[in-house]
Design a protein around this motif. Structure first.
Motif, PDB file in Angstrom:
ATOM      1  N   PRO A 160      33.767  30.579  -6.868  1.00  0.00           N
ATOM      2  CA  PRO A 160      34.742  29.491  -7.032  1.00  0.00           C
ATOM      3  C   PRO A 160      35.110  29.198  -8.485  1.00  0.00           C
ATOM      4  O   PRO A 160      34.410  29.595  -9.413  1.00  0.00           O
ATOM      5  N   GLU A 161      36.220  28.479  -8.624  1.00  0.00           N
ATOM      6  CA  GLU A 161      36.665  28.010  -9.937  1.00  0.00           C
ATOM      7  C   GLU A 161      35.575  27.114 -10.532  1.00  0.00           C
ATOM      8  O   GLU A 161      34.960  26.312  -9.834  1.00  0.00           O
ATOM      9  N   GLY A 162      35.315  27.265 -11.810  1.00  0.00           N
ATOM     10  CA  GLY A 162      34.296  26.436 -12.447  1.00  0.00           C
ATOM     11  C   GLY A 162      32.882  26.918 -12.180  1.00  0.00           C
ATOM     12  O   GLY A 162      31.928  26.175 -12.387  1.00  0.00           O
ATOM     13  N   LYS A 211      46.929  27.997  -6.678  1.00  0.00           N
ATOM     14  CA  LYS A 211      46.098  29.210  -6.571  1.00  0.00           C
ATOM     15  C   LYS A 211      44.726  28.891  -5.965  1.00  0.00           C
ATOM     16  O   LYS A 211      44.282  29.545  -5.018  1.00  0.00           O
ATOM     17  N   THR A 212      44.079  27.891  -6.519  1.00  0.00           N
ATOM     18  CA  THR A 212      42.751  27.523  -6.011  1.00  0.00           C
ATOM     19  C   THR A 212      42.840  27.062  -4.562  1.00  0.00           C
ATOM     20  O   THR A 212      42.009  27.426  -3.726  1.00  0.00           O
ATOM     21  N   THR A 213      43.861  26.292  -4.270  1.00  0.00           N
ATOM     22  CA  THR A 213      44.058  25.821  -2.897  1.00  0.00           C
ATOM     23  C   THR A 213      44.165  27.009  -1.941  1.00  0.00           C
ATOM     24  O   THR A 213      43.563  27.018  -0.859  1.00  0.00           O
ATOM     25  N   LEU A 261      37.767  35.988  -6.624  1.00  0.00           N
ATOM     26  CA  LEU A 261      37.363  35.410  -7.907  1.00  0.00           C
ATOM     27  C   LEU A 261      38.417  34.417  -8.371  1.00  0.00           C
ATOM     28  O   LEU A 261      39.590  34.758  -8.480  1.00  0.00           O
ATOM     29  N   ASP A 262      37.986  33.178  -8.653  1.00  0.00           N
ATOM     30  CA  ASP A 262      38.927  32.158  -9.118  1.00  0.00           C
ATOM     31  C   ASP A 262      38.700  31.908 -10.608  1.00  0.00           C
ATOM     32  O   ASP A 262      37.737  31.264 -10.998  1.00  0.00           O
ATOM     33  N   GLU A 263      39.578  32.441 -11.427  1.00  0.00           N
ATOM     34  CA  GLU A 263      39.536  32.275 -12.884  1.00  0.00           C
ATOM     35  C   GLU A 263      38.175  32.588 -13.507  1.00  0.00           C
ATOM     36  O   GLU A 263      37.553  31.723 -14.122  1.00  0.00           O
ATOM     37  N   PRO A 264      37.741  33.839 -13.372  1.00  0.00           N
ATOM     38  CA  PRO A 264      36.438  34.191 -13.939  1.00  0.00           C
ATOM     39  C   PRO A 264      36.398  34.119 -15.468  1.00  0.00           C
ATOM     40  O   PRO A 264      35.316  34.017 -16.034  1.00  0.00           O
TER      41      PRO A 264
HETATM   42 MG   LIG Z   1      42.715  26.589  -9.885  1.00  0.00          MG
END
Ligand SMILES: [Mg+2]
Ligand SMILES: Nc1ncnc2c1ncn2[C@@H]1O[C@H](COP(=O)(O)OP(=O)(O)OP(=O)(O)O)[C@@H](O)[C@H]1O
Lengths: 300, 240
Positions: free
Chosen positions: B88-90, B46-48, B162-165
């Motif tokens: 981004p994630e994180g 997903k992040t990729t 949005l990556d894993e908010p």
């Molecule tokens: Mg990810």
């Protein structure tokens, strides 16, 4: 007391020069996590380039303020261009390579610049003209202050205050700090990281160039390999202040200059270098990240 | 609110890390005004996918179209100017910049930041206003996530990624974050969201994709996915 005040003046003068050079190390490190070991050689190159600019353009004597300003601006521009080329040729291709490769490249680039200076200007010491600044001297109760020293202190202070305001109060300065923290996150803000790195090299090299010219004017004798010596002192100053930290480089430079001058005044100048490293070790024992380094711990 | 115009289209996308193939030929699209979610287990890619869309990673094959233009080989910072914003994630807030400076960096591509957008962000994420002058690194995790979202909408994007908010946040905070995202979407911003919290994401989204080991295995409207047995077992924690 006279010795102390005299060494205070001398120490702040040389400390300002260390600080100007240290800023170049610290800004590049802050953004790229790279020690630009060629930076000291850019400082030396500036002294030689400035000498040539001065003697060729203003050969027929008659130093004017305009002439001196032109020498400074023109030389700083040349060194800024060399700094940008250095980044393009020696560092950008290695941006994602292990840091050790980039360090080796930096050392190599330094040798190239040093040897280029030797090939162009020869291996012997060159003497800087003495007429760029008036030879006015003030004797205040036995403490001697020269016009050149006042210029070094004044111009360095103005440059450092300007840099501080630029970095902390402008949008571009904030973007530089953002890139230093996280390049990917900065890209996601729309910041062109390559452009920021170029700006860093322009500013750092130009500040180093001003320092190089002042070294020529203040000490008069310039040698092709002097960049190593000034570079090392300024690098130590950057580490003492906290590498990557801009006020730290300013503080570290002034502190190291003062410390050296006091050692020279009260013990012997032969001991100055030894004590420089003793100071470095003591600072690192108590503050491993330097005096102003890592003020805020980041939550991960 | 959803019209038929496609804002983002990903075609036959392949992405790898050296020899590792992380994304193996995926197709997806997002229409203007939609909220679309990508679900998938850890390491599914997903992040990729998101990082490739926003230009941080280069694809090995395939194409990405955004707002009718090809952006497959466009640099990340240029994509932001085109109207895409990626949180981004994180979270990745700038820890040693103040909250306000973080938000201003979000508006970097605009000539001057938009006071209206800033006021709106402070309205839907009031915590940020209170902490305006505080360094972002000293915020709590939830506050940092709010800042990351606020920062991403400062550029007035057409598409918000949005990556894993909700990653690592307490349930009460997750509610607040999803409420803010809903409000952003209702203000006309198209949203592409990756979430571990599949139920919350599907409730918010119009459509969804399921990614498994670099391939899309299911897609459909949120209702279809919520009612699908396979999805219920794998991602919604329901027993047979
Ligand atoms: Mg990810
Ligand atoms: N920098 C990298 N180098 C090598 N492999 C990577 C890298 N980043 C991710 N991968 C691999 O690519 C695959 C997809 O990773 P990705 O981070 O896209 O997954 P994800 O779906 O976002 O997972 P998560 O839910 O844990 O965030 C994984 O197998 C991962 O190990």
């Amino acid at each position: 007391m006279d010795i102390f005040l005299q060494q205070l003046v001398n120490g702040l003068t040389i400390g300002s020069l260390y600080a100007l050079v240290a800023l170049g190390y610290t800004m590049v490190y802050g953004v790229m996590k790279l020690i630009n070991f060629a930076h000291g050689d850019l400082v030396a190159l500036s002294a030689f380039a400035g000498l040539t600019v001065y003697t060729n353009i203003f050969a027929d004597g008659g130093t004017s303020i305009i002439a001196v300003i032109t020498v400074f601006m023109f030389t700083a521009a040349i060194i800024a261009v060399v700094g940008v080329l250095l980044e393009r040729l020696a560092y950008r291709p290695l941006r994602t390579a292990p840091r050790l490769s980039a360090v080796v490249s930096a050392l190599g680039a330094g040798l190239v610049i040093q040897n280029a200076i030797m090939l162009i200007w020869g291996p012997n010491m060159k003497i800087f003209p003495s007429d760029l600044f008036p030879s006015t001297i003030w004797d205040i109760n036995g403490v001697v202050v020269t016009f050149t020293q006042l210029m070094i202190l004044g111009i360095s202070s103005v440059l450092m205050i300007a840099l501080y305001l630029f970095i902390n109060k402008t949008k571009m300065g904030t973007a530089i700090r953002a890139v230093a923290i996280d390049q990917d996150a900065a890209k996601l803000m729309g910041i062109n990281v390559n452009k920021i790195i170029m700006i860093i090299f322009v500013i750092g090299s130009a500040l180093g160039a001003v320092a190089g010219l002042f070294i020529g004017i203040y000490y008069r004798g310039i040698t092709f390999d002097m960049g190593w010596m000034y570079g090392l002192s300024a690098f130590v100053a950057a580490i003492i202040g906290g590498i990557g930290n801009i006020p730290g480089a300013m503080f570290g430079g002034l502190m190291l200059g003062l410390f050296n001058a006091l050692i020279s005044g009260y013990i012997s100048s032969a001991w100055a270098e030894t004590f420089t490293f003793i100071l470095l070790i003591i600072v690192l024992i108590f503050r491993p990240t330097g005096i102003l380094g890592e003020k805020v711990a980041e939550k991960v | 609110m959803v019209d038929h115009e496609i804002l983002l289209e990903v075609k036959k996308l392949h992405v790898g890390y050296g020899a590792i193939k992380a994304i193996k030929g995926i197709d997806l699209f997002v229409k203007k005004g939609e909220v679309v979610t990508i679900l998938g287990a850890n390491g599914a890619g997903k992040t990729t996918t998101l990082r490739t869309i926003s230009g941080l990673l280069k694809s090995t094959e395939g194409s990405i179209l955004f707002d009718k233009g090809e952006i497959t080989n466009t640099a990340a910072h240029d994509i932001v100017s085109l109207g895409m914003s990626h949180s981004p994630e994180g979270r990745k807030v700038f820890g040693t910049l103040s909250v306000e400076e973080n938000l201003l960096m979000g508006a970097y591509t605009l000539k001057s930041h938009d006071a209206e957008t800033l006021a709106w962000i402070y309205k839907i994420l009031p915590r940020l206003k209170e902490r305006e002058k505080q360094l972002a690194g000293t915020l709590s995790g939830g506050e940092q996530q709010m800042l990351a979202i606020g920062r991403a909408i400062m550029s007035k994007p057409k598409l918000l990624i949005l990556d894993e908010p909700s990653l690592g946040l307490a349930p009460v905070l997750v509610k607040g974050i999803f409420k803010a995202i809903k409000e952003i979407s209702e203000n006309g911003v198209t949203v592409l969201i990756v979430e571990q919290n599949a139920k919350a994401a599907l409730k918010l989204a119009d459509r969804g994709y399921v990614l498994e080991l670099g391939k899309i295995t299911h897609e459909g409207s949120s209702e279809e996915l919520l009612n699908s047995k396979v999805i219920q077992e794998a991602y919604l924690g329901k027993k047979k």
